[in-house]
Design a protein around this motif. Structure first.
Motif, PDB file in Angstrom:
ATOM      1  N   THR A  12       0.857  -1.177   0.000  1.00 42.78           N
ATOM      2  CA  THR A  12       0.000   0.000   0.000  1.00 42.78           C
ATOM      3  C   THR A  12       0.898   1.234   0.000  1.00 42.78           C
ATOM      4  O   THR A  12       2.058   1.166   0.412  1.00 42.78           O
ATOM      5  N   ARG A  13       0.341   2.332  -0.483  1.00 39.24           N
ATOM      6  CA  ARG A  13       1.085   3.588  -0.487  1.00 39.24           C
ATOM      7  C   ARG A  13       0.114   4.738  -0.285  1.00 39.24           C
ATOM      8  O   ARG A  13      -0.900   4.833  -0.983  1.00 39.24           O
ATOM      9  N   ASP A  14       0.414   5.585   0.681  1.00 40.24           N
ATOM     10  CA  ASP A  14      -0.394   6.776   0.922  1.00 40.24           C
ATOM     11  C   ASP A  14      -0.118   7.772  -0.200  1.00 40.24           C
ATOM     12  O   ASP A  14       1.003   8.235  -0.371  1.00 40.24           O
ATOM     13  N   SER A  16      -1.930  10.641  -0.597  1.00 39.38           N
ATOM     14  CA  SER A  16      -2.616  11.882  -0.249  1.00 39.38           C
ATOM     15  C   SER A  16      -1.837  13.120  -0.687  1.00 39.38           C
ATOM     16  O   SER A  16      -2.416  14.070  -1.226  1.00 39.38           O
ATOM     17  N   GLY A  65      -8.233  10.916   2.564  1.00 39.35           N
ATOM     18  CA  GLY A  65      -6.909  10.520   2.128  1.00 39.35           C
ATOM     19  C   GLY A  65      -7.050   9.556   0.968  1.00 39.35           C
ATOM     20  O   GLY A  65      -8.143   9.071   0.659  1.00 39.35           O
ATOM     21  N   TYR A  66      -5.943   9.295   0.322  1.00 42.45           N
ATOM     22  CA  TYR A  66      -5.949   8.418  -0.837  1.00 42.45           C
ATOM     23  C   TYR A  66      -4.840   7.387  -0.690  1.00 42.45           C
ATOM     24  O   TYR A  66      -3.699   7.742  -0.414  1.00 42.45           O
ATOM     25  N   THR A  67      -5.193   6.143  -0.851  1.00 42.53           N
ATOM     26  CA  THR A  67      -4.224   5.065  -0.727  1.00 42.53           C
ATOM     27  C   THR A  67      -4.245   4.214  -1.982  1.00 42.53           C
ATOM     28  O   THR A  67      -5.316   3.832  -2.467  1.00 42.53           O
ATOM     29  N   VAL A  69      -3.420   0.667  -3.517  1.00 44.35           N
ATOM     30  CA  VAL A  69      -3.293  -0.695  -3.024  1.00 44.35           C
ATOM     31  C   VAL A  69      -2.915  -1.607  -4.191  1.00 44.35           C
ATOM     32  O   VAL A  69      -3.557  -1.589  -5.243  1.00 44.35           O
TER      33      VAL A  69
END
Length: 75
Positions: A12-14, A16, A65-67, A69
């Motif tokens: 996963t990676r944030d 945002s 926020g935006y992740t 996946v």
């Protein structure tokens, strides 16, 4: 939910921070296309957008926020 659907999360990676510039870009694009949008949705809907849109944008900017996946389907 992904696990329940048979997916295994690989990473996963944030994202945002990467989305932050869009909160400045979207209102400029909206303003530039205002006449087109008004023609499509009508003046009443445009008036509603003028009231609601800044609140929606602030909500997205301040609370969401935006992740990203990366998941694979388990065999």
């Amino acid at each position: 939910m992904l696990g329940e659907a048979g997916f295994a999360i690989q990473s996963t990676r944030d994202m945002s921070r990467e989305f932050k510039p869009t909160y400045e870009l979207i209102p400029r694009l909206f303003a530039a296309r205002r006449a087109q949008i008004a023609k499509l949705v009508g003046t009443d809907a445009m008036a509603q957008l003028d009231t609601v849109y800044p609140r929606i944008l602030a909500l997205c900017r301040d609370k969401m926020g935006y992740t990203m996946v990366n998941a694979v389907k388990s065999p």
